[in-house]
Design an enzyme around this catalytic site. Structure first.
Site, mmCIF file in Angstrom:
data_model
loop_
_atom_site.group_PDB
_atom_site.id
_atom_site.type_symbol
_atom_site.label_atom_id
_atom_site.label_comp_id
_atom_site.label_asym_id
_atom_site.label_seq_id
_atom_site.Cartn_x
_atom_site.Cartn_y
_atom_site.Cartn_z
ATOM 1 N N LYS A 66 -8.303 3.320 -5.851
ATOM 2 C CA LYS A 66 -9.588 2.934 -6.432
ATOM 3 C C LYS A 66 -10.699 3.032 -5.379
ATOM 4 O O LYS A 66 -10.885 4.082 -4.801
ATOM 5 C CB LYS A 66 -9.462 1.522 -7.032
ATOM 6 C CG LYS A 66 -8.173 1.311 -7.842
ATOM 7 C CD LYS A 66 -8.081 2.155 -9.102
ATOM 8 C CE LYS A 66 -6.691 2.179 -9.721
ATOM 9 N NZ LYS A 66 -6.114 0.883 -10.059
ATOM 10 N N TYR A 70 -2.828 -7.241 -13.282
ATOM 11 C CA TYR A 70 -2.767 -5.799 -13.558
ATOM 12 C C TYR A 70 -1.486 -5.450 -14.342
ATOM 13 O O TYR A 70 -0.418 -5.986 -14.048
ATOM 14 C CB TYR A 70 -2.813 -5.041 -12.222
ATOM 15 C CG TYR A 70 -2.667 -3.559 -12.378
ATOM 16 C CD1 TYR A 70 -3.719 -2.785 -12.866
ATOM 17 C CD2 TYR A 70 -1.468 -2.917 -12.079
ATOM 18 C CE1 TYR A 70 -3.580 -1.421 -13.030
ATOM 19 C CE2 TYR A 70 -1.328 -1.550 -12.242
ATOM 20 C CZ TYR A 70 -2.385 -0.807 -12.721
ATOM 21 O OH TYR A 70 -2.242 0.539 -12.894
ATOM 22 N N ARG A 116 9.543 8.491 8.054
ATOM 23 C CA ARG A 116 9.530 7.346 7.124
ATOM 24 C C ARG A 116 9.265 6.072 7.910
ATOM 25 O O ARG A 116 8.526 5.197 7.479
ATOM 26 C CB ARG A 116 10.860 7.236 6.351
ATOM 27 C CG ARG A 116 10.983 5.920 5.587
ATOM 28 C CD ARG A 116 12.042 5.891 4.485
ATOM 29 N NE ARG A 116 13.251 6.619 4.795
ATOM 30 C CZ ARG A 116 14.192 6.223 5.685
ATOM 31 N NH1 ARG A 116 14.054 5.085 6.341
ATOM 32 N NH2 ARG A 116 15.258 6.963 5.912
ATOM 33 N N ASP A 119 -4.354 -9.576 -4.727
ATOM 34 C CA ASP A 119 -4.696 -8.183 -5.020
ATOM 35 C C ASP A 119 -6.219 -8.072 -4.889
ATOM 36 O O ASP A 119 -6.962 -8.636 -5.689
ATOM 37 C CB ASP A 119 -4.222 -7.838 -6.440
ATOM 38 C CG ASP A 119 -4.489 -6.377 -6.821
ATOM 39 O OD1 ASP A 119 -5.491 -5.810 -6.339
ATOM 40 O OD2 ASP A 119 -3.715 -5.821 -7.615
#
Ligand SMILES: *Cc1c(COP(=O)(O)O)cnc(C)c1O
Length: 391
Positions: free
Chosen positions: A199, A102, A50, A174
């Protein structure tokens, strides 16, 4: 990354080109969750996955180089990246945020952050006066998304960063729609760039992933602390998929953006199309800003048909694009914002933002553009025959 190479070459010829241990030309996928320590007093570079995993780190280093930041971070999704970055804020802080953000970010800000005592003001970020008016003494963050979804409004990144700096606040951008290939917010003054790597960066509709890149080392250390604290890290398999996708980013995005421009021009002239939203068209209201801050208008456009019946017939008859949420893939994706990304918004708010019941969003893929135009033309002709000719 080398300064003497272009972006295109840097996608391939970076530190991850060859695995130093074996000479492998693809980054090894390291599955180990824990790492043996040879010395009780000084641990090796990795201890627990992690906190650090070599495959994830390869991706983090590549995206940091491409965005021009000091450090990158890979998360389980775009929303995990965005939500973790928001945790840099504290109770009683205030965010000035673009109104056509978004949907997932909208949900996080309006339904989670408010509960933690972090408030916000939505503004039309193309209106700098409105942005200034929204500032409060406790404003700590300006949150930008440009071009915006689905009406492709363009925000002047440098102007917002100037306002933020004057006020001692951070700016997050973003950059999902354009990627560092076409727009580099950190070089325009932003502090953190965020991505849904689901994306264009990964590009094949086969992985969900998020990335953040930070400019300043001190802020990067704070974000690393949060990444490790929340633990919403990207796994090694998915990190590898994004790394592989990145190698072809340039050819994919260039093809798709050129095709998007042609389709936007074609649709703009079609009698059944009321309006086309694409920042590459000279009549786009922020065309000049787009030209100034980005090197292409990208591969996403939206178009509003004359009415809902025509839209429905068009969607029924168009064959090539998949009809789905998401964007930025090898296949063209046609979306219906009113019932997909913006379904949660009430009708008045939607209409006020141009998200009508006849608006469609298209993310252009890698198909031949002539095939796409013929497909669109045929489906529109069908709609014409059914809805207009009988009149
Ligand atoms: C998809 C998307 C997100 C969210 O990313 P996920 O990977 O789906 O969590 C954030 N911003 C934009 C602009 C997006 O298109």
């Amino acid at each position: 990354m080398s300064d003497s190479y272009t972006f295109q070459t840097n996608l391939l010829h970076n530190n991850q080109k060859i695995d130093p241990a074996t000479g492998a030309v693809s980054v090894p996928i390291q599955h180990a969750s824990t790492f043996h320590q040879y010395d009780i007093d000084s641990f090796g570079q990795y201890d627990y996955a992690r906190s650090g995993n070599p495959t994830r780190e390869a991706l983090e280093e590549v995206i940091a180089g491409l965005e021009g930041g000091c450090r990158g971070f890979a998360f389980a999704s775009g929303m995990a990246a965005i939500s973790t970055a928001f945790m840099l804020l504290s109770k009683d802080d205030h965010i000035v945020i673009t109104e056509d953000v978004y949907g997932g970010t909208f949900r996080m800000v309006t339904q989670v952050l408010v509960r933690l005592g972090i408030s916000h003001t939505f503004v039309d970020m193309t209106d700098l006066e409105a942005v200034k008016k929204a500032i409060q003494p406790n404003t700590k963050l300006f949150y930008v998304e440009t071009p915006s979804n689905p009406t492709l409004k363009v925000t002047d990144i440098a102007a917002i960063c100037d306002i933020a700096k004057e006020h001692g606040a951070l700016t997050f951008v973003d950059n999902t729609f354009l990627t560092p290939q076409y727009q580099k917010p950190l070089t325009l003054g932003a502090d953190i760039v965020l991505h849904s790597a689901t994306k264009f960066l990964a590009g094949h509709s086969d992985v969900v992933a998020g990335l953040a890149v930070v400019k300043d080392p001190e802020l990067a250390q704070k974000l690393y602390f949060l990444q490790n604290s929340f633990g919403s890290i990207l796994g090694p398999q998915d990190s590898w998929l994004v790394l592989r996708g990145l190698k072809t980013l340039h050819v994919r995005l260039e093809h798709s953006s050129q095709a998007a421009h042609k389709l936007a021009t074609f649709l703009n002239e079609h009698p059944l199309v009321k309006k086309v939203y694409y920042p590459g068209l000279p009549e786009h209201p922020q065309y000049d800003i787009q030209q100034k801050q980005a090197s292409s208008a990208g591969a996403v456009l939206s178009f509003d048909l004359l009415n809902e019946d025509i839209m429905r017939t068009f969607v029924k008859h168009v064959k090539i694009p998949v009809f789905a949420v998401s964007l930025g893939a090898v296949e063209s994706i046609l979306s219906y914002p009113a019932k997909m990304s913006h379904a949660a918004m009430n009708v008045e708010d939607r209409n006020q933002r141009g998200i009508t019941n006849s608006l469609l969003r298209l993310s252009v893929g890698l198909e031949n553009v002539e095939d796409l135009m013929k497909d669109f033309s045929d489906a529109l002709e069908k709609a014409n025959q059914i809805h207009l000719i009988q009149k």
